[in-house]
Write an enzyme that holds these catalytic residues in place. Structure first.
Site, PDB file in Angstrom:
ATOM      1  N   GLU A 180      -5.181  -8.480  -0.295  1.00 40.54           N
ATOM      2  CA  GLU A 180      -6.210  -8.121   1.095  1.00 40.54           C
ATOM      3  C   GLU A 180      -7.837  -7.776   0.541  1.00 40.54           C
ATOM      4  O   GLU A 180      -7.741  -7.599  -0.067  1.00 40.54           O
ATOM      5  CB  GLU A 180      -5.426  -6.675   2.167  1.00 40.54           C
ATOM      6  CG  GLU A 180      -3.524  -7.214   2.397  1.00 40.54           C
ATOM      7  CD  GLU A 180      -3.833  -5.759   3.145  1.00 40.54           C
ATOM      8  OE1 GLU A 180      -4.755  -4.850   3.651  1.00 40.54           O
ATOM      9  OE2 GLU A 180      -2.733  -5.768   3.254  1.00 40.54           O
ATOM     10  N   GLU A 191       0.897  -1.533  -0.262  1.00 39.14           N
ATOM     11  CA  GLU A 191      -0.294  -0.084   0.127  1.00 39.14           C
ATOM     12  C   GLU A 191       0.669   1.204  -0.373  1.00 39.14           C
ATOM     13  O   GLU A 191       0.795   2.220   0.634  1.00 39.14           O
ATOM     14  CB  GLU A 191      -0.711   0.402   1.309  1.00 39.14           C
ATOM     15  CG  GLU A 191      -2.239  -0.828   1.197  1.00 39.14           C
ATOM     16  CD  GLU A 191      -2.892  -1.230   2.431  1.00 39.14           C
ATOM     17  OE1 GLU A 191      -3.948  -2.206   2.017  1.00 39.14           O
ATOM     18  OE2 GLU A 191      -2.609  -0.448   3.213  1.00 39.14           O
TER      19      GLU A 191
END
Length: 466
Positions: free
Chosen positions: A368, A166
């Site tokens: 995720e 991320e």
């Protein structure tokens, strides 16, 4: 057989990170990272004053946790090496830290699990942050050195590597929105950080290629990037200004990384618009050649919610910084009230089609996806297990979107659920529980299967969703 199924070679796994699970923050030669520093300086910023110290006790319970994952039919999982555990402040291998990761990878193989390894999950060593962090080229180079040592140390044990998790989040949370330590509000500094992380990623990929060519990394290894992708939408009858908001917000959060990992450059339209608004990236003459090294073998997509935007009411925010969009509240949005995030499985399908159409040949997996819920202890049944049908619905709906994207030709290879075992989550600590497995903080971090785990085990066995 049900209408929605997943391919036989589609893999299931768990997602976690070193700083959110390992614990043992002051042992084994580990140096301080930013989460330790923030916990030490202002523990009151963390939910119920639970700082970074313990994670979910994974270092003490890794054998039990690996066995739990395998018992649920998982074949893979992803975690991260902590920079602050593997290296000393002098930039050398910490033998105790290296020994821990060697043991973890050994135990993973013994449990029948393939360990995907990520190198950075928001956990910069504090001494590097105090020297400027991602705003400084020195730290970009320090990351490249760290990556090179990690590849050399574990290159024969690890098949799947990732440079960052991320990379769009840390610039936003730490430098732009003022949520994470040190709580800054500076859009321009956030973009400098994002640019330098892009360079660090490319240098990490280049280090991987060199190590693989030298035989230090196994020949079948792959390198990737994991990012939080938030498909960007606006109102049904948009104005040109609404569409401009979609272009820039989607460009900064999504296209920036997709262009980098597939073409080795940043989206020119986004960079040009930033410059026109006074946000100039710290570009050096040789940077194009560095970024060109950033093309990866495959991609991890973290997906929790979409982004909905509309034209901004003003072109500057309350801090006098450029503003490219305001939030659009979609009247039909279905919300996870605990987390304040919209539940929109369709976004995962739309991402898959975007990859198919605009980034042909890019393999990807869901790295995720998960549902965090407050006060789950209130859902405990008579047998002591937490009853969480809402989690089954969430995961099933998202996997259905994945199956439909695959049927439409998108090359999605697997699914990692975030927080399979409840873990510590940044300043929210244990506020929202994500797991199929409960961690009981009142009983020495004891693990208990939630009711949803029964469903998960059946899906991993059959690959049938209906």
């Amino acid at each position: 057989m049900g209408k929605h199924t997943l391919p036989e070679d589609f893999f299931f796994g768990a997602a976690m990170s070193g700083p959110q699970t390992e614990g043992a923050w002051r042992s084994g030669g580990k140096i301080e990272n930013l989460w330790d520093t923030w916990s030490n300086e202002d523990l009151g910023d963390f939910y119920n004053r639970v700082g970074s110290y313990a994670g979910n006790d994974f270092m003490a319970r890794y054998r039990e946790d690996l066995a739990l994952m395998a018992s649920l039919g998982l074949t893979t999982y992803r975690t991260s090496i902590q920079w602050s555990r593997l290296l000393t402040a002098e930039g050398e291998i910490n033998p105790e830290g290296a020994a821990w990761y060697h043991e973890l990878f050994r135990a993973s193989r013994e449990a029948g699990l393939e360990c995907f390894v990520n190198l950075y999950h928001f956990d910069m060593p504090t001494f590097l942050f105090r020297r400027g962090g991602w705003e400084r080229r020195e730290v970009v180079e320090a990351y490249a050195h760290y990556a090179e040592l990690a590849f050399r140390e574990f290159g024969q044990e690890v098949r799947y590597w990732f440079t960052f998790n991320e990379p769009t989040v840390e610039p936003e949370q730490r430098y732009q929105e003022g949520v994470w330590y040190p709580k800054l509000h500076d859009f321009g500094r956030a973009r400098t950080v994002q640019y330098h992380i892009s360079l660090a990623h490319a240098l990490g990929v280049a280090a991987f290629r060199r190590a693989q060519a030298a035989g230090e990394v196994r020949a079948d290894a792959k390198i990737g990037l994991i990012n939080a992708f938030t498909p960007t939408y606006t109102r049904e009858d948009p104005t040109p200004a609404d569409l401009e908001a979609v272009r820039m917000i989607g460009g900064i959060n999504n296209r920036w990384w997709l262009d980098l990992i597939t073409a080795g450059h940043l989206p020119e339209d986004v960079v040009d618009t930033l410059g026109a608004r006074g946000v100039n990236l710290p570009v050096r003459p040789d940077d194009d050649a560095i970024l060109a090294e950033g093309v990866v073998d495959w991609l991890g997509c973290n997906y929790y919610h979409p982004t909905r935007v509309q034209a901004p009411a003003s072109d500057r925010d309350e801090y006098g910084l450029p503003r490219f969009a305001d939030e659009y509240i979609w009247p039909e949005a279905r919300m996870n009230e605990s987390r304040g995030w919209e539940i929109y499985p369709q976004g995962l399908y739309d991402f898959g089609i975007d990859v198919r159409d605009n980034y042909p040949g890019l393999e990807w997996f869901v790295s995720e996806s998960g549902m965090g819920v407050m006060d789950e202890y209130k859902h405990r049944g008579e047998d002591g297990r937490i009853e969480d049908p809402y989690r089954v619905d969430f995961v099933r709906d998202h996997l259905v979107s994945v199956s439909e994207a695959i049927a439409a030709g998108s090359p999605c290879r697997g699914y990692h659920y975030w927080g399979l075992i409840d873990n510590w989550s940044w300043s929210n600590a244990f506020k929202n529980r994500y797991g199929f497995v409960e961690v009981d903080l009142m009983d020495g971090y004891r693990r208990r299967l939630k009711r949803s785990a029964d469903w998960l085990a059946e899906v991993t066995r059959t690959h049938v969703l209906d």
